[in-house]
Structure formats: structure tokens, C-alpha cells
Scaffold this motif. Structure first.
Motif, mmCIF file in Angstrom:
data_model
loop_
_atom_site.group_PDB
_atom_site.id
_atom_site.type_symbol
_atom_site.label_atom_id
_atom_site.label_comp_id
_atom_site.label_asym_id
_atom_site.label_seq_id
_atom_site.Cartn_x
_atom_site.Cartn_y
_atom_site.Cartn_z
ATOM 1 N N PHE A 57 0.828 -1.202 0.000
ATOM 2 C CA PHE A 57 0.000 0.000 0.000
ATOM 3 C C PHE A 57 0.864 1.255 0.000
ATOM 4 N N GLU A 58 0.383 2.242 -0.756
ATOM 5 C CA GLU A 58 0.995 3.575 -0.715
ATOM 6 C C GLU A 58 0.449 4.339 0.488
ATOM 7 N N ALA A 59 0.984 5.539 0.687
ATOM 8 C CA ALA A 59 0.548 6.349 1.830
ATOM 9 C C ALA A 59 -0.931 6.692 1.752
ATOM 10 N N ASP A 60 -1.484 6.821 0.520
ATOM 11 C CA ASP A 60 -2.897 7.174 0.383
ATOM 12 C C ASP A 60 -3.810 5.954 0.446
ATOM 13 N N GLY A 61 -3.246 4.778 0.715
ATOM 14 C CA GLY A 61 -4.067 3.583 0.862
ATOM 15 C C GLY A 61 -4.275 2.784 -0.403
ATOM 16 N N THR A 62 -3.751 3.239 -1.541
ATOM 17 C CA THR A 62 -3.912 2.502 -2.793
ATOM 18 C C THR A 62 -2.850 1.410 -2.891
ATOM 19 N N VAL A 63 -3.212 0.328 -3.575
ATOM 20 C CA VAL A 63 -2.287 -0.785 -3.776
ATOM 21 C C VAL A 63 -1.406 -0.471 -4.980
ATOM 22 N N SER A 64 -0.096 -0.452 -4.750
ATOM 23 C CA SER A 64 0.827 -0.127 -5.843
ATOM 24 C C SER A 64 1.682 -1.314 -6.259
ATOM 25 N N GLY A 65 1.525 -2.422 -5.574
ATOM 26 C CA GLY A 65 2.330 -3.583 -5.929
ATOM 27 C C GLY A 65 2.034 -4.757 -5.017
ATOM 28 N N ILE A 66 2.841 -5.806 -5.154
ATOM 29 C CA ILE A 66 2.662 -7.032 -4.375
ATOM 30 C C ILE A 66 4.015 -7.443 -3.811
ATOM 31 N N VAL A 67 4.043 -7.692 -2.503
ATOM 32 C CA VAL A 67 5.235 -8.207 -1.840
ATOM 33 C C VAL A 67 5.117 -9.724 -1.768
ATOM 34 N N SER A 68 6.128 -10.438 -2.257
ATOM 35 C CA SER A 68 6.114 -11.905 -2.265
ATOM 36 C C SER A 68 7.303 -12.429 -1.475
ATOM 37 N N VAL A 69 7.052 -13.448 -0.656
ATOM 38 C CA VAL A 69 8.112 -14.135 0.087
ATOM 39 C C VAL A 69 8.063 -15.604 -0.303
ATOM 40 N N PHE A 70 9.152 -16.093 -0.914
ATOM 41 C CA PHE A 70 9.238 -17.487 -1.371
ATOM 42 C C PHE A 70 10.027 -18.285 -0.334
ATOM 43 N N ARG A 71 9.419 -19.337 0.181
ATOM 44 C CA ARG A 71 10.122 -20.221 1.133
ATOM 45 C C ARG A 71 10.304 -21.591 0.498
ATOM 46 N N ASP A 72 11.535 -22.067 0.423
ATOM 47 C CA ASP A 72 11.852 -23.344 -0.231
ATOM 48 C C ASP A 72 11.481 -24.510 0.694
ATOM 49 N N ILE A 73 10.487 -25.312 0.269
ATOM 50 C CA ILE A 73 10.088 -26.493 1.052
ATOM 51 C C ILE A 73 10.341 -27.765 0.249
ATOM 52 N N THR A 74 11.256 -27.665 -0.728
ATOM 53 C CA THR A 74 11.526 -28.815 -1.597
ATOM 54 C C THR A 74 11.986 -30.020 -0.793
ATOM 55 N N ALA A 75 12.883 -29.816 0.153
ATOM 56 C CA ALA A 75 13.424 -30.945 0.915
ATOM 57 C C ALA A 75 12.325 -31.665 1.680
ATOM 58 N N ALA A 76 11.420 -30.891 2.298
ATOM 59 C CA ALA A 76 10.331 -31.518 3.059
ATOM 60 C C ALA A 76 9.402 -32.303 2.147
ATOM 61 N N VAL A 77 9.080 -31.735 0.976
ATOM 62 C CA VAL A 77 8.196 -32.429 0.032
ATOM 63 C C VAL A 77 8.849 -33.698 -0.494
ATOM 64 N N GLU A 78 10.141 -33.593 -0.860
ATOM 65 C CA GLU A 78 10.831 -34.774 -1.381
ATOM 66 C C GLU A 78 10.975 -35.841 -0.306
ATOM 67 N N ALA A 79 11.173 -35.426 0.954
ATOM 68 C CA ALA A 79 11.264 -36.405 2.040
ATOM 69 C C ALA A 79 9.951 -37.162 2.200
ATOM 70 N N GLU A 80 8.832 -36.433 2.096
ATOM 71 C CA GLU A 80 7.516 -37.087 2.203
ATOM 72 C C GLU A 80 7.299 -38.039 1.033
ATOM 73 N N GLU A 81 7.697 -37.606 -0.190
ATOM 74 C CA GLU A 81 7.547 -38.483 -1.346
ATOM 75 C C GLU A 81 8.406 -39.739 -1.191
ATOM 76 N N GLN A 82 9.631 -39.561 -0.662
ATOM 77 C CA GLN A 82 10.513 -40.713 -0.455
ATOM 78 C C GLN A 82 9.947 -41.652 0.602
#
Length: 687
Positions: A464-489
Motif C-alpha cells: 500500500f501507498e501512503a494514500d491507501g492505494t495498492v501499488s504492488g505485491i510483496v512476495s516471500v518465497f520459502r523453499d520447502i523442496t526438501a520436506a516435500v521430497e522427504a515425504e515423497e521418499q
């Protein structure tokens, strides 16, 4: 001069004392004002959250209620078209004249002309009811007279009416209207019954009395799943439940569960009246808290209940509370700092010292900024900011390194350039949802970076900008590959272990060679043809591989005996089910695998072993595996006989029809006529 100095010193000390107490009073007032504003702001935010959740849940519940009412009304209108036909009314009126003696309807020769006419009309009426039930999508139907006797039914092997069905029939006769029974579990899934009054041809006005009742049965698993599926208007964590009151018990109708009906925890509370008010209650079937609201469905003891997890619903509020408290603390700290600086300016004439203090403060701020930047630059999660056009305006070094570019090169790129066209399309849909709802979301995506596969848990939030309008998107990527592969294994290891056990089992008896693989393939295909759930199919797959494990503990001379077994030897072999239960009982499969292995030797008439279970006491996977196990045993050679043909084996199973579920046997016969069945029989013949 001494007098002057002596006079000026007390004056200066008094002034400083007054300034100190004035500063303390001002600071106390600021603390009180900040605390009051925080309290009212938090109360206002909580009230707005409650109002918003209540409006949303009322809207969702009303929509679901309307859908169910329209669905039930449509079924009632279908039934009305049948019972309003003059032919049915006239026939029901004539049957009503027979009283509770309707035996003449089924006699080949009637003693009276009128009875003969009714007996001749009966097949036609039955066909009409059967055609209507099939056309309208009902699984069965019957017509009952005012004495509770069925005189027309779509199924020749119609079971006796239950006490609950009789109570609803008497209710229709006493207070004419359309009524629906509670949902119950049948062989084909969740079912309920609809009851409609049938009037004589000449009925008029509100005082007319019904002379018969039309009862129609309907399979509703698919429709219920459709009705309570997630709505795009619902918030994250919001779920829809359809609960019913059966006698004194509340049940959650969950078609995708093995039993379909799950008892609701008593902590949820009582349900009565037309509205379940919006309030904080226990989650259905759990002990955690949730916001919930419900509406009753007319003419049936159903309530549509919308609920959202308490913690998820309040996540944004809790964040607001934390932010408010932080702002208040920072405000108080800022005022405190200002008061200290003012005090310092008033009590000190050393501008250099004041300047040094400011420089020190600036250095502290700079150090803190550098410290925060160092944290952001070393954090392993990928952090990015995109503008409204989808172009990256900022990424942290971890993200840039994973992509194989520098932080400066990443600026201005979009998802297509970073991840590829297909992944970018999937991410774009979640971006649109964030922009539309202006709420954070969490998704899980498989992406490829530098030809390497990653499974990412992605959190997206509007910027959000100071006037309350949405000017973009904040994304946080967390790598869970190891956990998924462990479950598949883990799952692969579990499957390999079961396969190894199955191979070991077959080695103890040469006649079991290939039996397990044949049993597994046939059972899984039969389960799919009957539209069984994925959980039931997984249960059948594991149980088929472990079905013979108990025979490891049966003496080989008995297993391989070429002649007929003595009663004692037969009893010894039947202990394999108990042995299997002891071996597998402590393993947590997450599915009723052990129950299926043990119960597959039970029979529908109660003559099986080890517990002599009968009918619906045997779980469906065990019923199916018991049928296919016997069939595979017949078409395979044994120590005491050669292999039988498929046709001969089916004839033997028909003679044992009381042992097995008739619908499953009919499905097996149909399956053997398909392309799979032809290939299966070719492999059996070749073996």
C-alpha cells in the motif's frame, strides 16, 4: 555578588525542578492518551472484523440455504408431477378401499371384479413408478398405504421400512406436507428419503386427508459435495458444513469421508430453531475456537453452518493490534526522547555536546539501517516487490542468486522472464486474487530456476501507498523442496516395503505366486469402476499386497496339503486372519488397512471369520477384497485342484451369492466384459 549568586542558584534549581515535574506530567498524559487511543482503536477494529465476518457468513449461509431449498423444491415438484396424475390417485383411492388387507393385489386370481382390476393394473403402476424414478434420478421409490404397507415398489427385493421411515409416513398422513429423512449411508453412498402425500381424485380444500404416501430415495453424495464446496467469496480458512440432527445426535455430512457422516463434538453446543446465531464456538468435530453462523433448511433437520477458524480470522486483527501497540510505544518513546532532548537543551549550554549527541544518534540510526539491510541481504527466503504491471522493482540477493542474475538485472523483469510462460500464468492468477481482495494469501507452487525443480511456499501481500492505494505485491518465497521430497521418499519406501512383504509371502506357498499382483490389479480396477473414493482405493491397494501375510504363521504341510482339510486343519488355516492382525496391528497406515485385511474373510451372511461379521458391519474395502480374493483363488491352481475357468469360477460365486455383496459381484461381471477384463482373462489363460 555573593548574594546574587546565592539568590540565582535556588532560582535555577527551582526552575529545573518545575521543568522536571512538568515534563513528567506531560509524559504521563501522553502515555494515558496513547493507551486510550490504542484501546479504542483495537476495540473498533475488532468490532469491524466481527461485523464483516457476520455479514460474510450470513451471505454465504443464505446463498447455500437458498441452493438447498431450490434443490429440495425441485425434487418435490418432480414428485408432485407423479402423485398429481389422476391415474395414480385413482389407483391409490381404490387400494385404500381394501383397508389393511392388500393381499388380493398380488393374487393371480381375485375373487372380486374390482380386486381383479387392481391386480391387473399393478404391473403397469409399478412400471410407471420405476420409469419415473429412473428418469428423475431417484435410486428407488415405493408407495405405502395409510397402514404402513408397501403396495408398489421399484425394487422387487424391497427391504422392510425402518421405524424412522414409518414415523415420517405417519407424520405425512397426520400433517400433510413434503418431508425429508435424515441422511444415511447406503452401499452406493449417502442417501435420504423424500415423503409426499397422495390424495384421492376428488380431494378439495385444506381439510383433505392423504390416503397414501410416496417415498423416493435419492443418492446425494455428489450434490452435497457441490453445495458445500469452497466459495470464491469466502475468506481463507472459511468452511461450509451441512449438519443434521438425528435423534439427539448432531452429524456433519462429509461425502468424501469413508463413512460420510461424522459425529459432531458435544463442545459445539446445541442446535435448534431456524437460526444458529453468529458467535464464537468450538470447531465442528474439534476443540479449537471458530466464528460460526447457521441457518436451518425447511422440512428437514439440516443446518447450513459457515465457520472460519478463530486464529485465521483474527490474524489480520492481531497484526493490527501489534502494529498499534508498536506505534504507541514508538510514539511514547519519541515524546520521551523529545522531552529528554528539551531537558538537555534547557539544562546545558554546551552546544558542542548537544551536537555530539545528535551525531551519535545519527550514527546509531545509520548502524540500525545497515543492520537491517544486512539481515535482509542474508535471509535465505526469496523476497520480492512487483509493481502493478508485474515488473520486479526489488529482490533480495537470495532471490537474484537463485535466478542466476544480479539484483540490478532483476529490476524490470516479469514472471515470464524469470520462471517461464506456464509458471507465470499460474502465479498471475494468485496476483489477481491479491489485487482484488487486497488481502494476503499463501500458495504452494512448483517452479524451475536454472533447470532445477523447487517446491515453494509463497506468501503474497498487497503493498500500500501512503494514500491507501495498492501499488504492488510483496512476495516471500520459502523453499520447502526438501520436506516435500522427504515425504515423497517416505511414501515410496512404504510402497516398496509392502511390495517386499508381498513377495516374501508368496514364497511360502508356490501356489500363491502371482496371486497378490493379480488380486491387486483386479481389486483396484473394480474399485475404480464402482467410483470408490481415493482413500478406499489406497486402502484396497495396500491390503491386497498384505492379504496373505498371516499365512506365514500357518504350518506349510497344511498350506500345501493336496487333499481335503480336516476341521482342525481348516480351523488352523483360518487363524491367518488373527495372525495378520497381530503382525500389522501396531503399524500406523493412516488408513483402515489392518481392518480390511482382517475383515476380507468375513461373509455377508455372518458365516465368515474371524469375528463372524455380517452386512454393513463389514467395511466396503473388505467386502470388495473378499470377493476378488475368492475369484482369483478359483482361477488359479491349488495343491488340491487345478485352476478353474473364469466362467466356472463366476458360476461358483453365483451359487455363493449370500456370501458377497450383490452390487460388487454385478460390477465384477461387468468389468470382465470390458477391455481390461479381456486382457485380464488373456493373462490368466496364458499363466
Amino acid at each position: 555578588m555573593p548574594k546574587t549568586n546565592d539568590y540565582e542558584l535556588p532560582v535555577t534549581q527551582d526552575k529545573r525542578s518545575r521543568l522536571k515535574w512538568f515534563g513528567i506530567a506531560v509524559l504521563s498524559a501522553i502515555v494515558a492518551i496513547a493507551a486510550t487511543l490504542c484501546f479504542f482503536h483495537i476495540q473498533n477494529e475488532e468490532a469491524e472484523l466481527t461485523i464483516r465476518l457476520e455479514k460474510q457468513q450470513k451471505l454465504l449461509a443464505t446463498s447455500r440455504q437458498e441452493s438447498i431449498k431450490n434443490w429440495l423444491q425441485t425434487m418435490a415438484e418432480q414428485g408432485d408431477r407423479l402423485i398429481n396424475a389422476d391415474l395414480f390417485r385413482l389407483f391409490a383411492s381404490e387400494v385404500n378401499l381394501l383397508g389393511d388387507n392388500i393381499g388380493s393385489l398380488y393374487a393371480e386370481e381375485a375373487t372380486q371384479a374390482d380386486d381383479s382390476t387392481l391386480a391387473q393394473q399393478l404391473p403397469m403402476m409399478r412400471n410407471l413408478l420405476d420409469e419415473f424414478s429412473s428418469y428423475a434420478g431417484f435410486s428407488g421409490g415405493r408407495i405405502i398405504n395409510r397402514f404402513g404397507q408397501t403396495y408398489i415398489a421399484t425394487n422387487a427385493n424391497t427391504s422392510a421400512l425402518t421405524q424412522q421411515q414409518l414415523d415420517l409416513i405417519h407424520r405425512v398422513l397426520r400433517k400433510p406436507d413434503v418431508y425429508f429423512s435424515p441422511v444415511y449411508t447406503s452401499n452406493n453412498g449417502l442417501t435420504f428419503d423424500m415423503f409426499l402425500p397422495i390424495y384421492p381424485p376428488e380431494f378439495e380444500g385444506d381439510n383433505a386427508k392423504p390416503i397414501s404416501v410416496l417415498m423416493l430415495s435419492k443418492l446425494i453424495s455428489g450434490k452435497i459435495t457441490e453445495i458445500i464446496s469452497a466459495s470464491p467469496l469466502a475468506e481463507q480458512g472459511n468452511t461450509t458444513h451441512l449438519i443434521q440432527k438425528k435423534e439427539t445426535m448432531l452429524q456433519d455430512i462429509l461425502p468424501w469421508q469413508p463413512d460420510g457422516l461424522v459425529a459432531i463434538n458435544a463442545s459445539f453446543g446445541a442446535v435448534s430453531g431456524e437460526v444458529l446465531p453468529f458467535a464464537i464456538r468450538s470447531n465442528l468435530g474439534k476443540s479449537e475456537k471458530a466464528y460460526s453462523y447457521g441457518l436451518k433448511i425447511p422440512n428437514i433437520d439440516w443446518w447450513v453452518v459457515e465457520e472460519i477458524d478463530y486464529d485465521l480470522a483474527r490474524a489480520e486483527l492481531n497484526s493490527t493490534i501489534q502494529t498499534t501497540i508498536i506505534i504507541a510505544v514508538l510514539t511514547i518513546g519519541a515524546f520521551t526522547l523529545i522531552m529528554v532532548l528539551l531537558w538537555w537543551l534547557l539544562v546545558s549550554q554546551d552546544n558542542k555536546k548537544v551536537a555530539d549527541n545528535f551525531r551519535q544518534l545519527a550514527m546509531t540510526i545509520k548502524e540500525q539501517k545497515m543492520f537491517l539491510d544486512s539481515i535482509n541481504n542474508t535471509i535465505p527466503d526469496y523476497i520480492a516487490l512487483k509493481d502493478q504491471d508485474g515488473a520486479y522493482q526489488y529482490v533480495n540477493p537470495s532471490f537474484a542468486s537463485a535466478v542466476g542474475r544480479s539484483v540490478e538485472e532483476m529490476k524490470g523483469l516479469d514472471d515470464t522472464a524469470v520462471f517461464g510462460y506456464a509458471t507465470a500464468n499460474r502465479l498471475a492468477s494468485s496476483d489477481e486474487l491479491v489485487n482484488m481482495s487486497e488481502q494476503p494469501i499463501n500458495i504452494t507452487e512448483t517452479i524451475f530456476l536454472q533447470s532445477k525443480r523447487y517446491v515453494m511456499q509463497i506468501s503474497k501481500a498487497p503493498f500500500f501507498e501512503a494514500d491507501g492505494t495498492v501499488s504492488g505485491i510483496v512476495s516471500v518465497f520459502r523453499d520447502i523442496t526438501a520436506a516435500v521430497e522427504a515425504e515423497e521418499q517416505r511414501k515410496l519406501t512404504e510402497q516398496q516395503t509392502i511390495a517386499a512383504l508381498a513377495t516374501t509371502i508368496e514364497h511360502i506357498d508356490p501356489y500363491l505366486g502371482g496371486h497378490t499382483r493379480m488380486l491387486e490389479a483386479l481389486s483396484i480396477e473394480l474399485a475404480r469402476s464402482m467410483n470408490m473414493t481415493e482413500a478406499e482405493i489406497s486402502t484396497i491397494e495396500a491390503a491386497a499386497n498384505l492379504s496373505q501375510i498371516g499365512k506365514l504363521f500357518v504350518p506349510r504341510d497344511i498350506l500345501l496339503k493336496p487333499g481335503a482339510l480336516t476341521p482342525e486343519e481348516k480351523q488352523e488355516i483360518e487363524k491367518h486372519a488373527t495372525h495378520a492382525q497381530k503382525v500389522l496391528g501396531n503399524i500406523d497406515f493412516g488408513l483402515p488397512v489392518v481392518e480390511t485385511v482382517v475383515q476380507m474373510n468375513e461373509k455377508m451372511d455372518g458365516s465368515g471369520y474371524p469375528d463372524q461379521l455380517a452386512g454393513d458391519d463389514i467395511i466396503p474395502p473388505a467386502k470388495l477384497l473378499g470377493l476378488t480374493n475368492t475369484f482369483c483363488a478359483l482361477i488359479r491352481p491349488r495343491a488340491y485342484r487345478p485352476a478353474l475357468s473364469v466362467d466356472k469360477s463366476l458360476d461358483i460365486l453365483r451359487d455363493m451369492e449370500k456370501f458377497y455383496d450383490p452390487e460388487m459381484f454385478a460390477a465384477l461381471e461387468r468389468l470382465l466384459t470390458t477391455r481390461f477384463g479381456e486382457k485380464f482373462m488373456e493373462e490368466v489363460t496364458a499363466a
